[in-house]
Enzyme design. Sequence first.
Site, PDB file in Angstrom:
ATOM      1  N   ASP A   1      48.338-116.851  17.285  1.00  0.00           N
ATOM      2  CA  ASP A   1      48.349-116.284  18.631  1.00  0.00           C
ATOM      3  C   ASP A   1      47.546-117.121  19.619  1.00  0.00           C
ATOM      4  O   ASP A   1      46.786-118.014  19.230  1.00  0.00           O
ATOM      5  CB  ASP A   1      47.817-114.836  18.604  1.00  0.00           C
ATOM      6  CG  ASP A   1      46.648-114.645  17.638  1.00  0.00           C
ATOM      7  OD1 ASP A   1      45.889-115.614  17.416  1.00  0.00           O
ATOM      8  OD2 ASP A   1      46.493-113.551  17.097  1.00  0.00           O
TER       9      ASP A   1
ATOM     10  N   GLU B   1      49.059-104.993  17.486  1.00  0.00           N
ATOM     11  CA  GLU B   1      48.195-103.826  17.634  1.00  0.00           C
ATOM     12  C   GLU B   1      48.875-102.590  17.049  1.00  0.00           C
ATOM     13  O   GLU B   1      50.097-102.610  16.802  1.00  0.00           O
ATOM     14  CB  GLU B   1      47.896-103.611  19.126  1.00  0.00           C
ATOM     15  CG  GLU B   1      47.249-104.809  19.820  1.00  0.00           C
ATOM     16  CD  GLU B   1      45.771-105.014  19.452  1.00  0.00           C
ATOM     17  OE1 GLU B   1      45.340-104.595  18.359  1.00  0.00           O
ATOM     18  OE2 GLU B   1      45.048-105.601  20.274  1.00  0.00           O
TER      19      GLU B   1
ATOM     20  N   ASN C   1      40.866-102.353  14.348  1.00  0.00           N
ATOM     21  CA  ASN C   1      41.863-101.286  14.521  1.00  0.00           C
ATOM     22  C   ASN C   1      43.079-101.494  13.617  1.00  0.00           C
ATOM     23  O   ASN C   1      44.105-100.839  13.804  1.00  0.00           O
ATOM     24  CB  ASN C   1      42.312-101.227  15.985  1.00  0.00           C
ATOM     25  CG  ASN C   1      43.014-102.500  16.438  1.00  0.00           C
ATOM     26  OD1 ASN C   1      43.152-103.450  15.667  1.00  0.00           O
ATOM     27  ND2 ASN C   1      43.470-102.525  17.678  1.00  0.00           N
TER      28      ASN C   1
ATOM     29  N   HIS D   1      44.805-104.409  13.270  1.00  0.00           N
ATOM     30  CA  HIS D   1      45.805-105.398  13.696  1.00  0.00           C
ATOM     31  C   HIS D   1      45.784-106.644  12.813  1.00  0.00           C
ATOM     32  O   HIS D   1      44.766-106.979  12.209  1.00  0.00           O
ATOM     33  CB  HIS D   1      45.678-105.745  15.191  1.00  0.00           C
ATOM     34  CG  HIS D   1      44.506-106.590  15.591  1.00  0.00           C
ATOM     35  ND1 HIS D   1      43.883-106.458  16.817  1.00  0.00           N
ATOM     36  CD2 HIS D   1      43.844-107.602  14.972  1.00  0.00           C
ATOM     37  CE1 HIS D   1      42.913-107.343  16.917  1.00  0.00           C
ATOM     38  NE2 HIS D   1      42.872-108.049  15.813  1.00  0.00           N
TER      39      HIS D   1
END
Length: 251
Positions: free
Chosen positions: A73, A149, A142, A144
Amino acid sequence: MPEEYRPAVTVVDDAPAASRAAAAIIADVVRDDPQALLGLATGGTMIPVYAELAAIVARGELSLAQVASFNLDEYVGLPPDHPQSYRAFMEAHLAGPAGMDPARIEIPSGMAPDPQAEADRYEALLAARGPVALQLLGLGGNGHIGFNEPGSAIDSRTRVVTLDPRTVADNARFFGQGEEVPHQAISMGVATILSARRILLVATGAGKAGAVRAMLEGPVGPDCPASFLRRHPSVQVILDEAAAAGLTQRE
Ligand code: F6R
């Protein structure tokens, strides 16, 4: 029902031990094929992993000069020379110290005028050159992977994503005071990640314990995108004790 696999989980004492274990696995892949195509990650977890890899190179036990890679990313809106861009991260932590050729490191361009077209270009380039021999992953607090996400679909491909408020808050530590943390990124999708031949996820520290438990023991689904790794037959997970603390089913 799609098949579910059990990742091979290794728990070590602390983050330095996890980093050594991960670097040793990456080094073995490159020894097997010095021109290996790797999938690489950025973030705090990877800094000591890449430092260990650089140490192996410095001892003359490995060369990364012929390796090529695709990163997961990049932030939308950060130029490559911005110190917090993932391009700059890779040059600072891997290309320079471990002798990887920067020209062989593929990362989406955060400055492309049409970010979705850039995401499509990146996906097509990876499809043409891949699959990667090993995809290295960190884990978001979280759940990811990449910047997929919660809510990301198992069939998602490289695309423009909006970062979760928790991710923006977690990543603020890398940015200067008053400096704005980007809210968007171009990220490989879950399906892009699952197209790797083999996957290695590293998670360290107590802040990852909840996500680790959801990944390995929760339902497989978009609430914890990392749980989709249980749809891939060849996944290794390296944890330190703090990240493994929430697991109830330890062998
Ligand atoms: C980085 C990436 C992210 C990180 C994750 C963990 O390229 O795609 O998924 O791996 O956010 O980040 P750290 O290691 O900083 O906790």
